[in-house]
Design a protein around this motif. Sequence first.
Motif, mmCIF file in Angstrom:
data_model
loop_
_atom_site.group_PDB
_atom_site.id
_atom_site.type_symbol
_atom_site.label_atom_id
_atom_site.label_comp_id
_atom_site.label_asym_id
_atom_site.label_seq_id
_atom_site.Cartn_x
_atom_site.Cartn_y
_atom_site.Cartn_z
ATOM 1 N N PRO A 64 0.822 -1.214 0.000
ATOM 2 C CA PRO A 64 0.000 0.000 0.000
ATOM 3 C C PRO A 64 0.852 1.259 0.000
ATOM 4 C CG PRO A 64 -0.065 -1.098 2.139
ATOM 5 C CD PRO A 64 0.619 -2.036 1.209
ATOM 6 N N ALA A 65 0.377 2.271 -0.716
ATOM 7 C CA ALA A 65 1.126 3.519 -0.819
ATOM 8 C C ALA A 65 1.133 4.323 0.475
ATOM 9 C CB ALA A 65 0.574 4.355 -1.982
ATOM 10 N N PRO A 66 0.002 4.452 1.187
ATOM 11 C CA PRO A 66 0.028 5.244 2.426
ATOM 12 C C PRO A 66 0.990 4.652 3.453
ATOM 13 C CG PRO A 66 -2.229 4.884 1.696
ATOM 14 C CD PRO A 66 -1.362 3.990 0.858
ATOM 15 N N GLU A 67 1.800 5.505 4.031
ATOM 16 C CA GLU A 67 2.830 5.041 4.968
ATOM 17 C C GLU A 67 2.222 4.301 6.150
ATOM 18 O OE1 GLU A 67 7.079 5.016 5.875
ATOM 19 O OE2 GLU A 67 5.880 5.463 4.095
ATOM 20 N N ALA A 68 1.098 4.824 6.666
ATOM 21 C CA ALA A 68 0.483 4.192 7.834
ATOM 22 C C ALA A 68 0.029 2.770 7.510
ATOM 23 C CB ALA A 68 -0.705 5.021 8.315
ATOM 24 N N GLU A 69 -0.517 2.563 6.312
ATOM 25 C CA GLU A 69 -0.965 1.228 5.925
ATOM 26 C C GLU A 69 0.213 0.283 5.728
ATOM 27 O OE1 GLU A 69 -3.721 1.097 2.666
ATOM 28 O OE2 GLU A 69 -4.790 2.885 3.360
ATOM 29 N N ARG A 70 1.292 0.791 5.148
ATOM 30 C CA ARG A 70 2.463 -0.064 4.936
ATOM 31 C C ARG A 70 3.110 -0.425 6.270
ATOM 32 N NH1 ARG A 70 6.618 0.256 -0.092
ATOM 33 N NH2 ARG A 70 4.679 0.938 -1.059
ATOM 34 N N ASN A 71 3.124 0.522 7.201
ATOM 35 C CA ASN A 71 3.661 0.233 8.530
ATOM 36 C C ASN A 71 2.826 -0.822 9.239
ATOM 37 O OD1 ASN A 71 5.822 2.006 8.362
ATOM 38 N ND2 ASN A 71 4.738 3.696 9.348
ATOM 39 N N ALA A 72 1.500 -0.686 9.146
ATOM 40 C CA ALA A 72 0.612 -1.661 9.787
ATOM 41 C C ALA A 72 0.828 -3.046 9.199
ATOM 42 C CB ALA A 72 -0.842 -1.230 9.624
ATOM 43 N N LEU A 73 1.042 -3.113 7.879
ATOM 44 C CA LEU A 73 1.299 -4.395 7.238
ATOM 45 C C LEU A 73 2.629 -4.972 7.704
ATOM 46 C CD1 LEU A 73 0.512 -6.538 5.165
ATOM 47 C CD2 LEU A 73 1.562 -5.116 3.386
ATOM 48 N N GLY A 74 3.642 -4.130 7.877
ATOM 49 C CA GLY A 74 4.928 -4.603 8.367
ATOM 50 C C GLY A 74 4.820 -5.237 9.743
ATOM 51 N N VAL A 75 4.007 -4.639 10.619
ATOM 52 C CA VAL A 75 3.794 -5.206 11.953
ATOM 53 C C VAL A 75 3.147 -6.579 11.841
ATOM 54 C CG1 VAL A 75 2.479 -4.960 14.096
ATOM 55 C CG2 VAL A 75 3.685 -2.987 13.142
ATOM 56 N N LYS A 76 2.145 -6.708 10.985
ATOM 57 C CA LYS A 76 1.466 -7.999 10.811
ATOM 58 C C LYS A 76 2.431 -9.073 10.307
ATOM 59 C CE LYS A 76 -3.073 -5.974 9.849
ATOM 60 N NZ LYS A 76 -4.197 -5.865 8.890
ATOM 61 N N ILE A 77 3.306 -8.698 9.391
ATOM 62 C CA ILE A 77 4.271 -9.661 8.840
ATOM 63 C C ILE A 77 5.204 -10.168 9.943
ATOM 64 C CG2 ILE A 77 6.270 -9.887 7.313
ATOM 65 C CD1 ILE A 77 4.783 -7.960 5.388
ATOM 66 N N ILE A 78 5.705 -9.244 10.766
ATOM 67 C CA ILE A 78 6.587 -9.655 11.857
ATOM 68 C C ILE A 78 5.844 -10.570 12.828
ATOM 69 C CG2 ILE A 78 7.937 -8.856 13.840
ATOM 70 C CD1 ILE A 78 8.481 -6.280 12.241
ATOM 71 N N GLN A 79 4.613 -10.226 13.166
ATOM 72 C CA GLN A 79 3.825 -11.064 14.065
ATOM 73 C C GLN A 79 3.644 -12.465 13.485
ATOM 74 O OE1 GLN A 79 0.494 -8.256 14.276
ATOM 75 N NE2 GLN A 79 0.823 -8.071 16.478
ATOM 76 N N ALA A 80 3.380 -12.541 12.193
ATOM 77 C CA ALA A 80 3.194 -13.844 11.548
ATOM 78 C C ALA A 80 4.478 -14.661 11.571
ATOM 79 C CB ALA A 80 2.712 -13.655 10.112
ATOM 80 N N MET A 81 5.623 -14.010 11.346
ATOM 81 C CA MET A 81 6.899 -14.724 11.330
ATOM 82 C C MET A 81 7.258 -15.238 12.727
ATOM 83 S SD MET A 81 9.186 -12.427 8.668
ATOM 84 C CE MET A 81 10.460 -13.669 8.439
ATOM 85 N N ILE A 82 6.998 -14.424 13.749
ATOM 86 C CA ILE A 82 7.291 -14.865 15.115
ATOM 87 C C ILE A 82 6.412 -16.050 15.483
ATOM 88 C CG2 ILE A 82 7.154 -14.209 17.549
ATOM 89 C CD1 ILE A 82 8.037 -11.400 16.756
ATOM 90 N N ALA A 83 5.142 -15.976 15.136
ATOM 91 C CA ALA A 83 4.242 -17.090 15.436
ATOM 92 C C ALA A 83 4.698 -18.366 14.747
ATOM 93 C CB ALA A 83 2.820 -16.740 15.012
ATOM 94 N N ALA A 84 5.085 -18.266 13.484
ATOM 95 C CA ALA A 84 5.537 -19.449 12.752
ATOM 96 C C ALA A 84 6.793 -20.040 13.377
ATOM 97 C CB ALA A 84 5.787 -19.091 11.284
ATOM 98 N N ALA A 85 7.695 -19.163 13.843
ATOM 99 C CA ALA A 85 8.927 -19.643 14.470
ATOM 100 C C ALA A 85 8.651 -20.376 15.774
ATOM 101 C CB ALA A 85 9.886 -18.477 14.710
ATOM 102 N N LYS A 86 7.516 -20.063 16.413
ATOM 103 C CA LYS A 86 7.152 -20.715 17.671
ATOM 104 C C LYS A 86 6.385 -22.015 17.455
ATOM 105 C CE LYS A 86 5.043 -17.075 19.471
ATOM 106 N NZ LYS A 86 4.363 -16.191 20.442
ATOM 107 N N ALA A 87 6.083 -22.350 16.208
ATOM 108 C CA ALA A 87 5.155 -23.444 15.934
ATOM 109 C C ALA A 87 5.645 -24.808 16.407
ATOM 110 C CB ALA A 87 4.843 -23.508 14.437
ATOM 111 N N ASP A 88 6.959 -24.997 16.497
ATOM 112 C CA ASP A 88 7.462 -26.300 16.938
ATOM 113 C C ASP A 88 7.687 -26.355 18.449
ATOM 114 O OD1 ASP A 88 9.696 -24.734 17.248
ATOM 115 O OD2 ASP A 88 11.060 -26.089 16.186
ATOM 116 N N GLY A 89 7.363 -25.248 19.146
ATOM 117 C CA GLY A 89 7.455 -25.241 20.598
ATOM 118 C C GLY A 89 8.848 -25.066 21.161
ATOM 119 N N HIS A 90 9.836 -24.731 20.320
ATOM 120 C CA HIS A 90 11.211 -24.678 20.835
ATOM 121 C C HIS A 90 11.515 -23.379 21.569
ATOM 122 C CE1 HIS A 90 12.468 -21.886 17.679
ATOM 123 N NE2 HIS A 90 13.653 -21.825 18.249
#
Length: 251
Positions: free
Chosen positions: A128-154
């Motif tokens: 997305p072009a608006p900075e606020a929307e791109r920032n919000a998307l960046g936060v979601k991506i990081i949250q998704a990556m952290i969750a995936a890294a926790k998926a094996d319980g390590h």
Amino acid sequence: MFDPQKLLDQFMGSNTQNQDQNANAPAQSGGGIPDAFKGFGGGLAAGGLAGLLLGTKKGRKMAGSAAKIGGVAVLGGLAYKAYNDWQASKAGGPAAGQASGGQAPSEPAPQSPMKNVTPEAEGTAFLPAPEAERNALGVKIIQAMIAAAKADGHIDAQEQQRIFGKFDEAGLGMEEKAFLMDELRKPLDIDAIVALADNTEQAVEIYAASCLAIDPDDPAEQAYLAMLSARLKLAPELKTNIEAEVAKLAV
């Protein structure tokens, strides 16, 4: 508020961020910058903050010049191509479907890994072009990556403390550290990750980011991805396209 796009670059170990850190960071006991910022060359497990989460697990090596592009742009271009290729295949033509908010590309989507960072993604829901929307998307991506890294319980309480200690070495600010600590401490909640997706485009991007953050040979993490794709309601062909694009970008 911290800069989510910059944090995502740090998280993925982009070369641009590494160069900035290398220029400004104090010398470490082993020489050079902290290991967390040594970039894509050794794979996500060896470069970027994601390496702290993956620990000793098998990492993903980013292909070619894509390592020089910011994390939001890489994932946006990858997701855009996977989605539009899927739409085109449904319509039986090379330039058929469109993501919301974008214009039709003038030629078929390119095939090389670097060209996953396609300029046609700019201004769409993927980038997305608006900075606020791109920032919000960046936060979601990081949250998704952290969750995936926790998926094996390590990432247990002891491992969390090890990671928290490394945050200081990585030169993170207080807000960045607080955000990452909160995400690490949260119990794995696939419903919360699914709820991050406001539309199909974001669902595609969240799934792509999750694929990048897991050990591709870990059965528990593969099971997590299977559940995530189902809960995100990704069509099987679209899921396959996303995984194929991730495979081009990270080997």
